[in-house]
Design an enzyme around this catalytic site. Structure first.
Site, PDB file in Angstrom:
ATOM      1  N   ASP A  50       0.857  -1.208   0.000  1.00 25.31           N
ATOM      2  CA  ASP A  50       0.000   0.000   0.000  1.00 25.31           C
ATOM      3  C   ASP A  50       0.888   1.252   0.000  1.00 25.31           C
ATOM      4  O   ASP A  50       0.653   2.195  -0.754  1.00 25.31           O
ATOM      5  CB  ASP A  50      -0.875   0.053   1.272  1.00 25.31           C
ATOM      6  CG  ASP A  50      -1.828  -1.123   1.413  1.00 25.31           C
ATOM      7  OD1 ASP A  50      -3.045  -0.921   1.360  1.00 25.31           O
ATOM      8  OD2 ASP A  50      -1.358  -2.262   1.567  1.00 25.31           O
ATOM      9  N   THR A 123      -7.018  -4.583   0.841  1.00 23.63           N
ATOM     10  CA  THR A 123      -5.826  -4.944   1.612  1.00 23.63           C
ATOM     11  C   THR A 123      -6.055  -6.189   2.464  1.00 23.63           C
ATOM     12  O   THR A 123      -5.167  -7.047   2.561  1.00 23.63           O
ATOM     13  CB  THR A 123      -5.388  -3.751   2.502  1.00 23.63           C
ATOM     14  OG1 THR A 123      -5.116  -2.654   1.643  1.00 23.63           O
ATOM     15  CG2 THR A 123      -4.138  -4.066   3.309  1.00 23.63           C
TER      16      THR A 123
HETATM   17  N1  LIG Z   1     -15.351  -0.958   8.522  1.00 22.71           N
HETATM   18  C1  LIG Z   1     -14.342  -0.587   7.747  1.00 22.71           C
HETATM   19  N2  LIG Z   1     -13.185  -0.133   8.278  1.00 22.71           N
HETATM   20  C2  LIG Z   1     -12.165   0.242   7.480  1.00 22.71           C
HETATM   21  N3  LIG Z   1     -12.183   0.179   6.128  1.00 22.71           N
HETATM   22  C3  LIG Z   1     -13.304  -0.266   5.573  1.00 22.71           C
HETATM   23  C4  LIG Z   1     -14.432  -0.678   6.335  1.00 22.71           C
HETATM   24  N4  LIG Z   1     -15.387  -1.067   5.487  1.00 22.71           N
HETATM   25  C5  LIG Z   1     -14.886  -0.921   4.246  1.00 22.71           C
HETATM   26  N5  LIG Z   1     -13.625  -0.431   4.285  1.00 22.71           N
HETATM   27  C6  LIG Z   1     -12.738  -0.168   3.163  1.00 22.71           C
HETATM   28  O1  LIG Z   1     -13.445  -0.069   1.945  1.00 22.71           O
HETATM   29  C7  LIG Z   1     -12.845  -0.857   0.920  1.00 22.71           C
HETATM   30  C8  LIG Z   1     -13.828  -1.927   0.476  1.00 22.71           C
HETATM   31  O2  LIG Z   1     -14.170  -2.737   1.580  1.00 22.71           O
HETATM   32  P1  LIG Z   1     -14.562  -4.247   1.444  1.00 22.71           P
HETATM   33  O3  LIG Z   1     -13.412  -4.939   0.795  1.00 22.71           O
HETATM   34  O4  LIG Z   1     -14.821  -4.709   2.836  1.00 22.71           O
HETATM   35  O5  LIG Z   1     -15.782  -4.251   0.581  1.00 22.71           O
HETATM   36  C9  LIG Z   1     -11.558  -1.428   1.499  1.00 22.71           C
HETATM   37  O6  LIG Z   1     -10.512  -0.575   1.069  1.00 22.71           O
HETATM   38  P2  LIG Z   1      -8.933  -0.848   1.318  1.00 22.71           P
HETATM   39  O7  LIG Z   1      -8.689  -2.292   1.197  1.00 22.71           O
HETATM   40  O8  LIG Z   1      -8.322  -0.019   0.239  1.00 22.71           O
HETATM   41  O9  LIG Z   1      -8.617  -0.293   2.671  1.00 22.71           O
HETATM   42  C10 LIG Z   1     -11.833  -1.372   2.992  1.00 22.71           C
HETATM   43  O10 LIG Z   1     -10.709  -1.226   3.790  1.00 22.71           O
HETATM   44 MG   LIG Z   2      -7.131   0.514   3.449  1.00 25.51          MG
HETATM   45 MG   LIG Z   3      -6.514   0.756  -0.050  1.00 26.17          MG
END
Ligand SMILES: Nc1ncnc2c1ncn2[C@@H]1O[C@H](COP(=O)(O)O)[C@@H](OP(=O)(O)O)[C@H]1O
Ligand SMILES: [Mg+2]
Ligand SMILES: [Mg+2]
Ligand SMILES: [Mg+2]
Length: 308
Positions: A50, A123
């Site tokens: 990242d 991630t």
């Molecule tokens: N409760 C939470 N806390 C932190 N990040 C979240 C979250 N819900 C969703 N996200 C972020 O939104 C993106 C899509 O989420 P998901 O994969 O759960 O559908 C991911 O981006 P990143 O991986 O870039 O951080 C994820 O981290």
């Molecule tokens: Mg993230």
């Molecule tokens: Mg990210």
């Protein structure tokens, strides 16, 4: 690079090129096996991939477009994280450079542009080995609206004879369309996609009411819209941020789809807007499916998210 092409075209073309480079960094960090995981918050991680991919993208773009505002997910200051010269990409994708710029975007100036960068979307899945869920997202917004987007999949396998080439890059530009893939027609039945790693009871409730034939739980905001199997993305929770949805919204809307919050309102992508997408995400491949999903979500759930 053609200096005569409008800045929005040049920036999209540069973003396509740098996203592939960032994707190679993502693969290289995984191959080396030293992920350098940092916990930013609950269920919220950052890895060396990242951080490094973000430096590659932000340094490459800010050298070429110093007046654009570029906002990245990770706080990776150049001092802490030396930028290797091989991370700086100054070329631009030829196909995108050759695009006819839509009339409404011809006059956009560099200083009118806000770029939202998610160097590694998915991630959690990256650290758990679901590598095909990972994408690199670069979203370009003007006047609060996502007008251009790049979604790069570092682990997409392109079969060329007996050889496999890793990675593909999809782009979308408002009023011009999409490239790098052919959007599949929506499935006959309703197939919903949602989070794999950030669910909660409210998220589940919003899924139950959809009357879906299938629910696909996959990682990353970028991957959900690409997979081609689902026609609706429902996430009734805060958690996604502007860098998660800017590029996907641009690509989806250029392909005829729609991305809003759970209340049906568009998010704004100006540099001073709050980063969290507090009222969730509702996206669909066309207006009809978007309205269907929006109408199914109970008002009390919408109110609860809005008043959080
Ligand atoms: N409760 C939470 N806390 C932190 N990040 C979240 C979250 N819900 C969703 N996200 C972020 O939104 C993106 C899509 O989420 P998901 O994969 O759960 O559908 C991911 O981006 P990143 O991986 O870039 O951080 C994820 O981290
Ligand atoms: Mg993230
Ligand atoms: Mg990210
Ligand atoms: Mg993300």
């Amino acid at each position: 690079m053609s200096v005569s092409a409008p800045v929005i075209i040049r920036l999209l073309a540069s973003s396509v090129s740098v996203a592939s480079r960032a994707g190679k960094i993502v693969r290289d960090v995984m191959s080396k096996g030293e992920l350098g995981i940092v916990e930013k918050g609950k269920d919220d991680y950052q890895t060396e991939a990242d951080r490094s991919a973000e430096r590659c993208i932000i340094d490459s773009l800010s050298r070429q477009y110093p007046k654009a505002r570029i906002i990245g997910e990770e706080d990776s200051s150049p001092n802490e994280n030396e930028v290797s010269p091989e991370w700086i990409v100054l070329d631009a994708d030829k196909e995108v450079l050759g695009l006819e710029c839509p009339a409404s975007l011809k006059g956009v100036k560099e200083e009118d542009i806000v770029v939202w960068v998610d160097p590694l979307d998915g991630t959690s899945e990256y650290t758990q080995g679901f590598l095909e869920h990972v994408t690199v997202l670069i979203g370009i917004s003007v006047n609060d609206k996502p007008v251009g987007g790049v979604i790069h999949q570092p682990y997409f396998k392109n079969q060329a004879g007996s050889e496999v080439k890793m990675g593909r890059t999809i782009w979308g530009l408002s009023e011009a369309g999409v490239g790098g893939f052919t959007p599949a027609p929506p499935p006959e039945s309703i197939i919903i996609t949602t989070t794999r790693s950030h669910s909660n009871p409210v998220v589940e409730k919003a899924l139950q009411v959809m009357n879906a034939a299938q629910i696909l739980r996959v990682g990353g905001a970028g991957y959900k819209l690409l997979e081609g199997k689902a026609s609706v993305y429902v996430f009734a929770s805060p958690g996604c941020k502007k860098w998660d949805t800017c590029a996907p919204e641009a690509v989806l809307s250029a392909a005829g789809g729609k991305l809003t919050d759970i209340l049906g309102n568009f998010y704004k992508y100006g540099a001073n807007e709050p980063k969290p997408n507090k009222t969730g995400v509702l996206a669909a491949v066309n207006d009809e499916l978007h309205s269907y999903a929006l109408n199914r979500i109970p008002q009390d759930l919408k109110d609860a998210l809005a008043n959080k």
